[in-house]
Design an enzyme around this catalytic site. Structure first.
Site, PDB file in Angstrom:
ATOM      1  N   ALA A  44      43.157  24.476  34.499  1.00  0.00           N
ATOM      2  CA  ALA A  44      43.469  23.047  34.591  1.00  0.00           C
ATOM      3  C   ALA A  44      44.942  22.791  34.301  1.00  0.00           C
ATOM      4  O   ALA A  44      45.517  23.361  33.371  1.00  0.00           O
ATOM      5  CB  ALA A  44      42.598  22.252  33.605  1.00  0.00           C
ATOM      6  N   CYS A  45      45.521  21.935  35.131  1.00  0.00           N
ATOM      7  CA  CYS A  45      46.885  21.473  34.875  1.00  0.00           C
ATOM      8  C   CYS A  45      46.895  19.949  34.949  1.00  0.00           C
ATOM      9  O   CYS A  45      45.842  19.323  35.014  1.00  0.00           O
ATOM     10  CB  CYS A  45      47.877  22.093  35.865  1.00  0.00           C
ATOM     11  SG  CYS A  45      47.642  21.593  37.578  1.00  0.00           S
ATOM     12  N   ASP A  46      48.047  19.359  34.960  1.00  0.00           N
ATOM     13  CA  ASP A  46      48.145  17.906  34.896  1.00  0.00           C
ATOM     14  C   ASP A  46      47.525  17.238  36.118  1.00  0.00           C
ATOM     15  O   ASP A  46      46.724  16.324  35.999  1.00  0.00           O
ATOM     16  CB  ASP A  46      49.608  17.495  34.753  1.00  0.00           C
ATOM     17  CG  ASP A  46      49.753  15.999  34.511  1.00  0.00           C
ATOM     18  OD1 ASP A  46      49.192  15.509  33.514  1.00  0.00           O
ATOM     19  OD2 ASP A  46      50.396  15.325  35.328  1.00  0.00           O
ATOM     20  N   VAL A  76      43.248  18.316  34.354  1.00  0.00           N
ATOM     21  CA  VAL A  76      42.735  18.326  32.989  1.00  0.00           C
ATOM     22  C   VAL A  76      42.059  17.001  32.649  1.00  0.00           C
ATOM     23  O   VAL A  76      41.203  16.931  31.769  1.00  0.00           O
ATOM     24  CB  VAL A  76      43.887  18.630  31.999  1.00  0.00           C
ATOM     25  CG1 VAL A  76      44.857  17.447  31.935  1.00  0.00           C
ATOM     26  CG2 VAL A  76      43.347  18.954  30.614  1.00  0.00           C
TER      27      VAL A  76
END
Length: 559
Positions: A365-367, A398
């Site tokens: 997960a990233c932004d 995320v």
């Protein structure tokens, strides 16, 4: 593990009903808006009345199916599921004349399931970095195919079924078996064909009866509020969320929006029995007392029904509604109380089978849920597959994480708090660089507690602290591209371990064995060149680019 439970099939059926109702429940407010607009429309002049009627039609025929299909698609796949399902649902709307509520419930998840299935096997064939473009192309193609399928294949089948249902209803009427019509009408109502049945079949027949007798019982077959009211009262008395079912009951009876009880039946499919028996009972009372309405009513509000009934027929009307309500309430009460017992029993079984919860999903997960997380998920997925570790690996934002105990989430350190707030039940790992496959795999392996592959051949230990280790990667037939890439990866590993290592490549055909060197080759090279088996200091790996075995050996040498 499979449950040896005789009720297993029934629980699966109810899960389907629950999934269908979950697509519908978030959008019940549309029916409230529909009822409000209907009231306003009845107070307006002709031109404005027609405009508001068109707005009502757009809400039920277009907006509601699209939202249901979108919700069903999002339940299957978070990132693109809603878009794919929306494209497919448009085909259902265009291809049929009736509101495609149940059609959206079916084609929405089905279209996204096919996308997920194709994606699972297509991604493995793509090079790292092309997943995002490929997924967008695949999503558009799958949505378009299902849209065309809905228009040219599914919609004609639904239209044929509706025509067959109309013929069946007419057949019951001709045989003087009017109460038996509920066997067809009540199930079709729950699948949102109520307006089609009422206006397309019952209203034309009823108007012809009005010309002869001044009233028609056909106007009461679909609009009788008794069956739905009994269902809602049973939910109010024996299930949670009393305010929700109580409010729905008021809208159902006085607002005439019968669609509000349909999701409650879909949550518990056995309640179809309550609706059918209740409908038969109410229609039998109406026929016995010769009750009929002077004109069709829409919506089916109790107020409109009473005011459209001759005063002399009010007793039979009220008695029919009350009896049908009591019948559906009694049967629904039995099933809902039984369901509570079954759910508690099933919960105990599931807790015994599923505790403790094992990790089955890994989410990078990233932004934004694109870019680095997509690349990192692809690299990690390939690495795990090479190690024959069967885990579902995907990427997302995320901010859209699911709170699941079976999930391992990989995030940047700056987003750890966000991940913990969104998915407190999940295991959270922080990774500085998603493109550093070695570190990411090592951290994931530690978190999973998975088995560690060991080198196939033991190597005599080197005194790493006394001299520089010299490692030779072997190649044959002048093919050495993967060896070059492997050396770069291995340099990162030895740098992490703070060791001094000199890497070189050497052709097997011109190999001169030296005692101070470690030779690395693959299974394939070892099989093709049997003379390599005589090497005492060798490390055999499955693939040069998979450096896990080298890192494990290096770690063992430090001990």
């Amino acid at each position: 593990m499979k449950r040896n439970n005789p009720k297993e099939k029934w629980f699966d059926l109810r899960k389907i009903g629950n999934r269908l109702s979950q697509m519908m429940m978030p959008h019940l407010s549309i029916f409230i808006a529909w009822g409000f607009i209907n009231v306003v429309a009845s107070l307006q002049f002709k031109e404005l009345h027609l405009l508001l009627d068109g707005l009502e039609q757009a809400l039920i025929s277009y907006l509601l199916p699209l939202l249901i299909g979108y919700t069903g698609g999002k339940q299957v796949e978070e990132s693109r599921g809603g878009t794919i399902a929306g494209i497919a649902t448009i085909g259902m709307i265009i291809g049929t004349n009736s509101p495609q509520i149940i059609g959206a419930m079916i084609i929405g998840p089905l279209s996204v399931w096919s996308y997920v299935f194709i994606k699972k096997y297509w991604l493995d064939r793509l090079k790292d970095g092309y997943e995002m473009v490929a997924n967008n192309i695949l999503a558009g193609l799958v949505g378009g195919v299902w849209c065309l399928t809905a228009i040219f294949l599914i919609a004609p089948v639904i239209n044929w079924l509706m025509q067959a249902s109309a013929i069946l209803i007419l057949w019951f009427i001709d045989l003087k078996l009017l109460p038996a019509v509920s066997l067809v009408i009540e199930p079709l109502k729950v699948f949102f064909f109520n307006n089609t049945i009422n206006h397309g079949v019952l209203t034309p027949l009823g108007l012809s009866m009005v010309e002869k007798t001044g009233q028609s019982v056909l106007f009461l077959l679909e609009t009788n509020p008794g069956p739905g009211l009994g269902i809602l009262l049973a939910y109010y008395c024996y299930r949670k969320k009393k305010a929700q079912s109580g409010g729905a009951a008021l809208i159902h009876v006085f607002g005439g929006i019968h669609e509000v009880y349909f999701p409650y039946v879909l949550m518990e499919p056995r309640l179809f029995v309550a609706l059918i028996v209740s409908g038969v009972s109410g229609t039998a009372i109406f026929q016995w007392f010769d009750v009929g309405l002077k004109h069709p009513v829409s919506p089916g509000s109790l107020i409109l029904i009473v005011t459209s009934t001759p005063l002399t027929k009010w007793l039979g009307l009220i008695l029919g509604i009350i009896i049908s309500t009591l019948v559906s309430f009694s049967i629904a009460k039995f099933y809902l109380k039984r369901r509570s017992w079954e759910e508690s029993s099933l919960k105990e079984v599931e807790e015994r089978l599923d505790s403790p919860q094992a990790i089955t999903r890994i989410i990078v997960a990233c932004d934004a849920g694109i870019g680095s997380s997509a690349m990192g998920a692809s690299l990690l997925r390939r690495t795990l597959q090479q190690e024959q570790m069967d885990y579902f690996v995907d990427y997302q934002s995320v901010y859209t994480l699911d709170n699941r105990q079976d999930t391992l989430v990989l995030v940047h350190p700056q987003l750890k708090k966000v991940a913990e707030s969104k998915a407190p039940a999940s295991q959270i790992l922080t990774i500085e660089n998603f493109l550093d496959t070695i570190i990411m795999y090592q951290r994931v392996n530690e978190a999973l507690g998975a088995y560690q592959p060991t080198p196939k051949d033991r190597v005599e230990p080197f005194e790493l602290n006394k001299e520089m280790l010299k490692i030779v990667l072997l190649y044959a037939d002048n093919i050495r591209g993967s060896q070059t890439m492997a050396i770069e990866r291995m340099r990162q590993i030895v740098k992490h371990h703070q060791k001094k290592v000199e890497f070189t490549k050497e052709a097997i055909e011109h190999l001169e064995v030296k005692k101070d060197r470690l030779y690395i080759c693959t299974d394939e090279l070892l099989e093709q060149h049997p003379k390599l088996k005589k090497l005492k200091k060798k490390l055999v790996v499955q693939d040069f680019l998979q450096t896990t075995e080298f890192e494990i050996w290096l770690g063992e040498e430090e001990v």
